[in-house]
Write an enzyme that holds these catalytic residues in place. Structure first.
Site, mmCIF file in Angstrom:
data_model
loop_
_atom_site.group_PDB
_atom_site.id
_atom_site.type_symbol
_atom_site.label_atom_id
_atom_site.label_comp_id
_atom_site.label_asym_id
_atom_site.label_seq_id
_atom_site.Cartn_x
_atom_site.Cartn_y
_atom_site.Cartn_z
ATOM 1 N N GLY A 104 -15.553 -13.211 -11.448
ATOM 2 C CA GLY A 104 -14.777 -13.327 -10.225
ATOM 3 C C GLY A 104 -15.404 -14.319 -9.274
ATOM 4 O O GLY A 104 -16.545 -14.701 -9.434
ATOM 5 N N PRO B 4 -17.108 -16.027 -5.933
ATOM 6 C CA PRO B 4 -18.282 -15.578 -5.194
ATOM 7 C C PRO B 4 -17.900 -14.648 -4.047
ATOM 8 O O PRO B 4 -16.868 -14.842 -3.414
ATOM 9 C CB PRO B 4 -18.878 -16.874 -4.623
ATOM 10 C CG PRO B 4 -18.249 -17.974 -5.363
ATOM 11 C CD PRO B 4 -16.960 -17.484 -5.914
ATOM 12 N N GLY B 5 -18.713 -13.650 -3.825
ATOM 13 C CA GLY B 5 -18.529 -12.776 -2.674
ATOM 14 C C GLY B 5 -17.526 -11.665 -2.849
ATOM 15 O O GLY B 5 -17.210 -10.959 -1.903
ATOM 16 N N GLY C 200 -17.974 -9.080 -4.664
ATOM 17 C CA GLY C 200 -18.654 -7.795 -4.823
ATOM 18 C C GLY C 200 -19.107 -7.504 -6.241
ATOM 19 O O GLY C 200 -19.244 -6.346 -6.615
ATOM 20 N N LYS C 201 -19.367 -8.535 -7.026
ATOM 21 C CA LYS C 201 -19.813 -8.299 -8.399
ATOM 22 C C LYS C 201 -21.191 -7.655 -8.429
ATOM 23 O O LYS C 201 -21.407 -6.662 -9.121
ATOM 24 C CB LYS C 201 -19.838 -9.624 -9.182
ATOM 25 C CG LYS C 201 -18.476 -10.282 -9.277
ATOM 26 C CD LYS C 201 -18.545 -11.570 -10.051
ATOM 27 C CE LYS C 201 -19.330 -12.666 -9.361
ATOM 28 N NZ LYS C 201 -18.771 -13.067 -8.066
ATOM 29 N N THR C 202 -22.105 -8.230 -7.672
ATOM 30 C CA THR C 202 -23.455 -7.673 -7.631
ATOM 31 C C THR C 202 -23.417 -6.250 -7.100
ATOM 32 O O THR C 202 -24.049 -5.342 -7.635
ATOM 33 C CB THR C 202 -24.350 -8.554 -6.741
ATOM 34 O OG1 THR C 202 -24.212 -9.902 -7.161
ATOM 35 C CG2 THR C 202 -25.789 -8.142 -6.833
ATOM 36 N N HIS D 171 6.735 -20.320 -5.575
ATOM 37 C CA HIS D 171 6.339 -20.703 -6.930
ATOM 38 C C HIS D 171 6.181 -19.469 -7.825
ATOM 39 O O HIS D 171 6.763 -19.386 -8.906
ATOM 40 C CB HIS D 171 5.024 -21.489 -6.846
ATOM 41 C CG HIS D 171 4.478 -21.930 -8.165
ATOM 42 N ND1 HIS D 171 4.562 -23.217 -8.605
ATOM 43 C CD2 HIS D 171 3.846 -21.241 -9.145
ATOM 44 C CE1 HIS D 171 4.001 -23.317 -9.799
ATOM 45 N NE2 HIS D 171 3.552 -22.118 -10.146
ATOM 46 N N GLU D 172 5.422 -18.505 -7.337
ATOM 47 C CA GLU D 172 5.163 -17.325 -8.161
ATOM 48 C C GLU D 172 6.436 -16.532 -8.407
ATOM 49 O O GLU D 172 6.669 -16.035 -9.506
ATOM 50 C CB GLU D 172 4.094 -16.435 -7.512
ATOM 51 C CG GLU D 172 2.723 -17.075 -7.415
ATOM 52 C CD GLU D 172 2.220 -17.613 -8.739
ATOM 53 O OE1 GLU D 172 2.547 -17.043 -9.798
ATOM 54 O OE2 GLU D 172 1.504 -18.646 -8.718
ATOM 55 N N HIS E 240 8.441 -18.019 -11.195
ATOM 56 C CA HIS E 240 8.030 -17.531 -12.511
ATOM 57 C C HIS E 240 8.625 -16.148 -12.764
ATOM 58 O O HIS E 240 9.209 -15.876 -13.808
ATOM 59 C CB HIS E 240 6.508 -17.370 -12.585
ATOM 60 C CG HIS E 240 5.742 -18.646 -12.658
ATOM 61 N ND1 HIS E 240 5.996 -19.604 -13.589
ATOM 62 C CD2 HIS E 240 4.689 -19.097 -11.930
ATOM 63 C CE1 HIS E 240 5.133 -20.612 -13.420
ATOM 64 N NE2 HIS E 240 4.333 -20.324 -12.414
HETATM 65 P P1 ADP Z 1 -20.851 -11.472 -5.532
HETATM 66 O O1 ADP Z 1 -22.008 -10.939 -6.318
HETATM 67 O O2 ADP Z 1 -19.530 -11.214 -6.178
HETATM 68 O O3 ADP Z 1 -20.987 -12.889 -5.136
HETATM 69 P P2 ADP Z 1 -21.820 -9.604 -3.639
HETATM 70 O O4 ADP Z 1 -21.752 -8.352 -4.420
HETATM 71 O O5 ADP Z 1 -23.161 -10.228 -3.555
HETATM 72 O O6 ADP Z 1 -20.790 -10.648 -4.178
HETATM 73 O O7 ADP Z 1 -21.244 -9.318 -2.195
HETATM 74 C C1 ADP Z 1 -21.914 -9.726 -1.033
HETATM 75 C C2 ADP Z 1 -21.685 -8.727 0.077
HETATM 76 O O8 ADP Z 1 -20.322 -8.719 0.487
HETATM 77 C C3 ADP Z 1 -21.973 -7.314 -0.337
HETATM 78 O O9 ADP Z 1 -23.303 -6.992 -0.128
HETATM 79 C C4 ADP Z 1 -21.053 -6.507 0.551
HETATM 80 O O10 ADP Z 1 -21.618 -6.272 1.798
HETATM 81 C C5 ADP Z 1 -19.878 -7.422 0.740
HETATM 82 N N1 ADP Z 1 -18.800 -7.118 -0.199
HETATM 83 C C6 ADP Z 1 -18.344 -7.930 -1.166
HETATM 84 N N2 ADP Z 1 -17.342 -7.363 -1.843
HETATM 85 C C7 ADP Z 1 -17.153 -6.139 -1.315
HETATM 86 C C8 ADP Z 1 -16.258 -5.069 -1.610
HETATM 87 N N3 ADP Z 1 -15.346 -5.162 -2.590
HETATM 88 N N4 ADP Z 1 -16.342 -3.943 -0.872
HETATM 89 C C9 ADP Z 1 -17.264 -3.858 0.110
HETATM 90 N N5 ADP Z 1 -18.130 -4.827 0.434
HETATM 91 C C10 ADP Z 1 -18.097 -5.971 -0.259
HETATM 92 ZN ZN ZN Z 2 2.628 -21.394 -11.845
HETATM 93 MG MG MG Z 3 -23.753 -11.911 -6.717
#
Ligand code: ADP
Ligand code: ZN
Ligand code: MG
Length: 613
Positions: free
Chosen positions: A197, A199-200, A202-204, A419-420, A423
């Site tokens: 996904g 960046p940001g 919430g993967k980590t 657009h969507e 489709h």
């Molecule tokens: P990624 O690893 O996808 O780049 P992170 O997990 O590092 O993103 O997310 C960074 C911060 O953003 C997290 O520490 C959290 O505070 C916030 N955050 C991101 N996604 C979510 C989510 N789905 N729900 C709550 N907080 C989130």
């Molecule tokens: Zn399309």
């Molecule tokens: Mg990350």
């Protein structure tokens, strides 16, 4: 490391001290009686001195006690006094002796102090070096941190707006909680789960939450940490990490930013890529080597799945992929609520409105907004953050993101919506196309601005010509909708066009579904290799090539016309559902059924435009 340094510093000091003490002790233990110089001179005059050894300062020798004539005598030692003075002094009956000034302090400063200084500087430099790269003291040692359950402290409730991803990870948690239950039945768990996904999103956080929920140790390491200065180190790290983890099973190994390590071999800059390849190979070996029954689950995260080495994605490795996508409006609302718990805010705050103001933003951006608003409230001497703070916080964050091109502007959002829906409506109007599951204007995945999800209801091995044509029409529906409403077209369709063209080309060249005839023109060799070979000439004549191109164009053209006519016949539905889509950002569930019903109603009252193919 630091502790160790301090220790050895003390050892050095202690050693120096002990040596000095011993030296002193030896001196005094063996010390030969020291007599005043005057006494020595007296004994000399009485012929009692039997032997002497002379150095510049000290005279050592043996001396007989008065009256004992024959024996060798007791050892003695005396310190010389210069002859002139001693003559004078003995003339006046003074008892005198020489003395050597103590040089201990001088020694200390001239020797020990510089040594200590150098040792200190050396340690300091070592420490600095360690900060930048692995010092040679820690070769191969692992930096993987172990987060035990209560340390991770992240739960599923802390991650919002990604319910689908959570659902997919639920099984992993079940397994980690009770590995025996799965293994008893002989069930195999996935070895690797890849979180994909932007960046940001919430993967980590999600990976940590999996560890938190299942209560197992969590080994986390970032892909870039594996790539080391020295060849072979990264591979050693990988080995070490897996050994550590196996000892703690059941547990999770989490490799963040897998792309740093798992870039396809052969891609990428010069230098250091041998090292990366070795590390990657080691990872592949370890993944193949461990028995999933042990209960070690490998999680990894990446925002660039397309550059990963295909070997990583093969069955038995990261064969399960979980999409962690940008949240839609409801998701953003949930995420805002999670983060609002951490600050004081006005109870009347309109969270829904905030969610509306932040299309395209990810969890990290929203966390940032909440934090920004809290800071603003402090700056304004307020007890709690109110709407005005949030409004300003949103503006600030948006301004930052606009530079990075991560915010959707309303005009684009509208085009994407048409657009969507283009489709979707074409797909719904044509029999035999995969049912539409979800329509959204939130940027999905890596490149697409919007997304219309169609999920096949069954596995298909054969496709009819009509089905292929319907597929092409659906793919072209996006652009057709744009043309109908604005009379203009955008670049948003390039992926659709390429996929449509691929299908059309296969129809002509492989499936014999065109006027060119029942002939197979595709290169046989292509399928045998992973990397496509550029198509060479000679498979068919120049004239045939022209004919093929012509056919492909015709198929695409006909399907585009069909999509256009389908959509212009349902313009009212298109307009109505665009309004809904813009408001909700995602159409699924009930709203989707409603839309579907409208389209089928229209189908039964109006006759379908004749297939132009
Ligand atoms: P990624 O690893 O996808 O780049 P992170 O997990 O590092 O993103 O997310 C960074 C911060 O953003 C997290 O520490 C959290 O505070 C916030 N955050 C991101 N996604 C979510 C989510 N789905 N729900 C709550 N907080 C989130
Ligand atoms: Zn399309
Ligand atoms: Mg990350």
């Amino acid at each position: 490391m630091e502790k160790h340094h301090k220790f050895s510093m003390w050892y050095v000091l202690l050693g120096v001290w002990v040596v000095l003490i011993i030296q002193n002790a030896i001196f005094s233990a063996f010390s030969i009686k020291t007599i005043p110089y005057s006494e020595f001179l007296k004994a000399l005059n009485e012929d009692r001195v039997t032997e002497v050894a002379i150095t510049s300062n000290i005279i050592q020798g043996r001396i007989r006690a008065p009256g004992e004539a024959s024996e060798a005598g007791q050892p003695f030692r005396t310190i010389r006094v210069d002859p002139e003075l001693s003559n004078l002094l003995s003339g006046h009956n003074v008892q005198f002796k020489g003395e050597i000034e103590s040089t201990f302090l001088r020694d200390l400063f001239s020797w020990i102090f510089p040594i200590v200084l150098f040792v200190g500087i050396w340690f300091f430099l070592m420490k600095r070096m360690q900060g930048q790269q692995p010092g040679f003291m820690s070769l191969g040692k692992n930096k993987a941190k172990i987060y035990m359950e209560d340390e991770v402290g992240v739960r599923f409730e802390d991650v919002a707006g990604v319910d689908e991803s959570k659902q997919e990870l639920q099984e992993v948690i079940e397994f980690l909680k009770q590995p025996e239950r799965f293994t008893r039945v002989g069930g195999k768990m996935p070895r690797g789960v890849l979180l994909v996904g932007p960046p940001g999103t919430g993967k980590t956080l999600l990976a940590k939450a999996v560890a938190g929920e299942s209560g197992v140790p969590f080994f986390s390491m970032s892909g870039s940490e594996f790539v080391e200065m020295f060849v072979g180190l990264g591979a050693a790290r990988v080995r070490d990490l897996f050994t550590q983890a196996k000892a703690k099973a059941p547990c999770i190994i989490f490799i963040d930013e897998l792309d740093a390590l798992g870039k396809a071999r052969g891609i990428g800059g010069m230098g250091g890529h041998d090292e990366r390849e070795q590390t990657l190979n080691q990872l592949l070996v370890e993944m193949d080597g461990f028995d999933p029954q042990v209960g070690v689950i490998l999680l990894a995260a990446t925002n660039r799945p397309e550059i990963l080495d295909p070997a990583l994605l093969r069955p038995g490795r990261f064969d399960r992929q979980v999409l962690v996508d940008r949240p839609d409006r409801r998701g953003r609302e949930a995420i805002l609520k999670v983060h609002l718990k951490k600050i004081q805010y006005d109870e009347n705050l309109d969270i829904e409105k905030l969610a509306n103001m932040t299309p395209g933003m990810v969890g990290a951006d929203l966390a940032n907004i909440v934090n920004e608003a809290a800071l603003l409230a402090v700056r304004r001497d307020k007890e709690q953050a109110g709407m005005s703070e949030f409004q300003e916080a949103v503006e600030r964050v948006v301004a930052g993101l606009e530079k990075k091109n991560r915010v959707i502007n309303p005009k684009e959002k509208k085009i994407v919506a048409y657009h969507e829906l283009g489709h979707a409506i074409v797909a719904m109007s044509l029999p035999g196309t995969d049912p539409v599951q979800k329509i959204t204007v939130i940027p999905r995945g890596i490149a697409a601005l919007g997304y219309t999800m169609q999920v096949p209801t069954e596995d298909r091995f054969l496709m009819s010509k009509t089905e292929l044509e319907n597929k092409i029409a659906t793919l072209l529906g996006g652009r057709a909708a744009e043309e109908i409403v604005s009379g203009d077209i955008s670049t948003g369709a390039h992926n659709d066009l390429s996929r449509a063209t691929d299908i059309a080309r296969s129809m002509v060249k492989e499936y014999g579904m065109s006027k060119v005839g029942q002939v197979f023109f595709a290169s046989q060799r292509r399928a045998q290799f992973l990397t496509p070979i550029p198509e060479g000439p000679g498979e068919y004549s120049e004239a045939t090539a022209e004919e093929i191109d012509q056919e492909i164009k015709e198929i695409i053209g006909a399907q585009y016309e069909r999509a256009l006519s389908l959509l212009s016949g349902r313009r009212d539905i298109l307009e109505k559902s665009v309004a809904v889509l813009l408001e909700k950002e995602t159409i699924e569930g009930d709203e989707l059924k409603q839309l579907m019903a409208q389209v089928t109603d229209a189908l039964s009252t109006r006759s379908e435009p004749a297939s132009a193919a």
